[in-house]
Design a protein around this motif. Sequence first.
Motif, PDB file in Angstrom:
ATOM      1  N   ASP A 134       0.802  -1.221   0.000  1.00 41.99           N
ATOM      2  CA  ASP A 134       0.000   0.000   0.000  1.00 41.99           C
ATOM      3  C   ASP A 134       0.837   1.274   0.000  1.00 41.99           C
ATOM      4  O   ASP A 134       0.291   2.361  -0.127  1.00 41.99           O
ATOM      5  N   ARG A 141       0.582  -6.595   1.780  1.00 42.10           N
ATOM      6  CA  ARG A 141      -0.525  -6.852   2.705  1.00 42.10           C
ATOM      7  C   ARG A 141      -0.369  -8.202   3.380  1.00 42.10           C
ATOM      8  O   ARG A 141      -0.638  -8.351   4.581  1.00 42.10           O
ATOM      9  N   SER A 218      -9.027  -9.986   5.463  1.00 42.64           N
ATOM     10  CA  SER A 218      -9.127  -9.817   4.013  1.00 42.64           C
ATOM     11  C   SER A 218      -9.120  -8.334   3.659  1.00 42.64           C
ATOM     12  O   SER A 218      -9.355  -7.467   4.517  1.00 42.64           O
ATOM     13  N   ASP A 219      -8.868  -8.062   2.362  1.00 39.97           N
ATOM     14  CA  ASP A 219      -9.035  -6.698   1.858  1.00 39.97           C
ATOM     15  C   ASP A 219     -10.411  -6.496   1.232  1.00 39.97           C
ATOM     16  O   ASP A 219     -10.716  -5.414   0.740  1.00 39.97           O
ATOM     17  N   GLY A 246      -9.792  -5.860   8.521  1.00 42.29           N
ATOM     18  CA  GLY A 246      -9.590  -5.296   7.195  1.00 42.29           C
ATOM     19  C   GLY A 246      -8.135  -4.943   6.950  1.00 42.29           C
ATOM     20  O   GLY A 246      -7.476  -4.337   7.786  1.00 42.29           O
ATOM     21  N   GLY A 248      -5.292  -3.287   4.105  1.00 43.07           N
ATOM     22  CA  GLY A 248      -5.082  -2.489   2.909  1.00 43.07           C
ATOM     23  C   GLY A 248      -5.705  -1.114   3.011  1.00 43.07           C
ATOM     24  O   GLY A 248      -6.618  -0.863   3.804  1.00 43.07           O
ATOM     25  N   ALA A 250      -7.936   2.043   1.852  1.00 39.37           N
ATOM     26  CA  ALA A 250      -9.252   2.180   1.207  1.00 39.37           C
ATOM     27  C   ALA A 250      -9.217   3.129   0.031  1.00 39.37           C
ATOM     28  O   ALA A 250     -10.194   3.210  -0.721  1.00 39.37           O
ATOM     29  N   ASN A 751      -8.325  -1.394  -3.828  1.00 41.80           N
ATOM     30  CA  ASN A 751      -8.790  -0.723  -2.613  1.00 41.80           C
ATOM     31  C   ASN A 751      -9.435  -1.728  -1.668  1.00 41.80           C
ATOM     32  O   ASN A 751     -10.130  -2.654  -2.090  1.00 41.80           O
ATOM     33  N   GLN A 752      -9.188  -1.522  -0.377  1.00 41.50           N
ATOM     34  CA  GLN A 752      -9.909  -2.322   0.610  1.00 41.50           C
ATOM     35  C   GLN A 752     -11.395  -1.946   0.538  1.00 41.50           C
ATOM     36  O   GLN A 752     -11.751  -0.767   0.629  1.00 41.50           O
ATOM     37  N   ASP A 753     -12.246  -2.937   0.388  1.00 37.18           N
ATOM     38  CA  ASP A 753     -13.686  -2.698   0.332  1.00 37.18           C
ATOM     39  C   ASP A 753     -14.228  -2.697   1.758  1.00 37.18           C
ATOM     40  O   ASP A 753     -14.766  -3.696   2.249  1.00 37.18           O
TER      41      ASP A 753
END
Length: 823
Positions: A134, A141, A218-219, A246, A248, A250, A751-753
């Motif tokens: 990132d 990650r 997870s991302d 979470g 990563g 965003a 992007n991390q959701d």
Amino acid sequence: MSRRAGSRSWVFRQQGNPNGRLPESLYGGGCRPERRGYSRAMGEFHLMIGTPWPWWLILAAAGGAGVVTWRGYRRRASEVAGRTRGWLSVLRWSAWLLLALCLLQPVRRQILREAHASRITVLVDDSESMSFADRAQGPSRLSRVLEYLGDEAGKSGLLGELGRSFRVQLEGFAAQARPLNAPAELKADGARTDLAQALNDAYARLRGPDATGLVLISDGADTRRSEFARAAAAYQRAGLPIYVVGVGAADVPDLAVTQVRCRRQVSRETLARVEVDVARSGFPPGKHSVRLLHKGQVVKTADADLQDGSATARFEFLPAEQGFLEYEVAIEPAPGELITANNRLAFGFVAFSRKLRILYMEGSIHQHNYYGRYTWGDKWEHQFLQEALEEDKDVEVTVLLGDPGERGEARPPAGMRFVKDGYPKTKKELYRYDVIVNSDISYDQFTEDQVKWTVDFVARHGGGFCMIGGWHAFGEGGYAKTAFDRMLPVEMNAADTHEHGKDFRWRITDDGWLHPILQIDRDAGKNREIWAQLNTLGPNRGPAFHGYSKTTHAKPAATVLAVVDEEDDPGSYLGPMVLVAVQPFGRGRSMAFTTDSTGGWGAEWEDAWGDDPYDPSRRNIYYKTFWKNAVRWLAHYRMQAPNQLVVIDSDRLVYGRGESADLRVKVLTEDYDPTHDARVTVTVTEPGGEAKPYSLFPRYDEPGIYERKLDLNAVGTYRIEAVAVLKNDELGRDATILQVRPSSEELRRLNQDVGALQRIAAESGGVYLPIEEAGKLPELLHQDMHLVRRYRHTELWDRWWVFALLVGVLCAEWFFRKKNGLP
């Protein structure tokens, strides 16, 4: 003591219980894990009634017996002293109460609680997006996750912390979840992410009475866009919260080509249209240049205005070659962009070339020899339009003539065929054409089947149909209130006639100036000058047209391109007289040209509408261009795919490794009717050369469609051939090529959701934590550590002393009663 509604039990507690009573289910001799929200008060027990009889009936019987006893002793008040009578009543009532107590069968259920080690699953994202860092020169990650997990046998890290209180199952997932022996097995190389499938797989192994919950790391980049909400709801129903960590950023600074859309097959003679979706994150709004490349050379460029985070760049171009053509779209990297692998995306399509087949029917049968000042030598009328169209080597024209006997015209040269004999007698013959041009042919030249097939050819199979005016066209030719009438863009009546020998000028409508049929020259000013020539091309520099068929008005769905100038004919209250109108009809298109393209009404325009009166190839070049534009516009649908009975298609032509292709095959019978009775197979030759056969299955809500999903797990070219067999006869076959690239969709969703991960936590009853705050997770999990409930049941009535007391009371009452002389 509190009475529990609807049951024969009472609950006694030694401590307060803010959450209310426990579940009522009785687990005889077993245990049940205590869930969050239930009471954890110690020293709790239940007093229960075990009789199969209604408790109220037993108490009523005991009360009734007590009343009878009281009344009996009261009648003998004169025989027994008051104090003696009172003791006798108490003894008898005590006996009845003890007997009622035995019949009620009271049971004491004591609840014992003890801490118990329970199971928990740690589910870690192992897809390719977890390999992303990132920040520049920062850890990936997955590296951050491995540092957070630690060693299951170590003293630090999440696994070590949880291992002291729980039985921990470590699992990794990308498309599916799988058990792991150690964190080192995580490689971040999964080609796609399917959160719903992973949650379902983990749930199948986790569920049970000693399960505590699941930790998801997870991302959130779910490339399958699956329905993970249902999977999370299953955890909630089972009382298994999902604790989400979470990973990563965003808002990663990134530009990405997210999708490319184009047709699988494109005619070389038509424009290929490509749409490219581009997205941005972490960069300010602005325009970015997108390039379309073929063999490393730039074909076109377009700007994508990324004001709202995403935009679509559109390209139109003529394919450079024939066959499978591979292209690439690329967006220029921005300063500070961390990853550029998702800035490019390859795609391809099949460029094919086949002749455009025109069935041209002409009712005017005479030689064009009396306009000597316009042409050298004699020509039959049909030859003007035929030669104009066949000037394009990719066009093939079949000419049929009307019956010369009904007009008294001379017979044409030998070898010419007539409509009645030559119009196709089967669907298969008719559907081999792409456009039908009907010029001055009366309705009675066709059979009912031919009329039905022609309408079906346009509506269902995307053909084009054009009717040209004349004495035997439109309403005057018997077409009013027929199936042809429904197909054409103008309304007509049987009483409609024609104007003959009347000069008139054209007026192009606003829609006409924009329509491709009327684009004789790409320059708008030059195009208007060319059309203005029509009004000065005739004798004495007058109009070039001298008659037209009358119609009522244009239909609501029609687009009117040209009308008769109101100064020459005011028309009616419904509007001016229509000269050219078009409309879509089902999958196909239709056109009405109410004047004529032959001698008499349009001799000048068919012979002299050009830019050089002394060059035979250019003296009517504008006339030729008009009809070339017209037939290609009419054949638009047909020219998008080969004219064949079996056509294979897929949702895309270029995929990332690990994705699935949706294969679809359309199958028609020899009569061009869709069928589900065929046996359809595809042979897939994989990049390594291995050929595998697959069966396709009919989709019954779409006639003639067969489909199947194909997993693409190897990088390279997949060659696919489809074959359809009906009643042991092969209907046809088709082939396509799919390209599979190493770069998967994982690198286009970096992007991390956060929203998706928060929904998973909320819908399962869990908690979302970013990895920076994940140190709080062990404390949350320890709060939910299981307390196992055990039950101990004691039957209070089945005791020797209860029986002895009952017998003693009855004996004492009998002794005192006899001593006082009572029966």
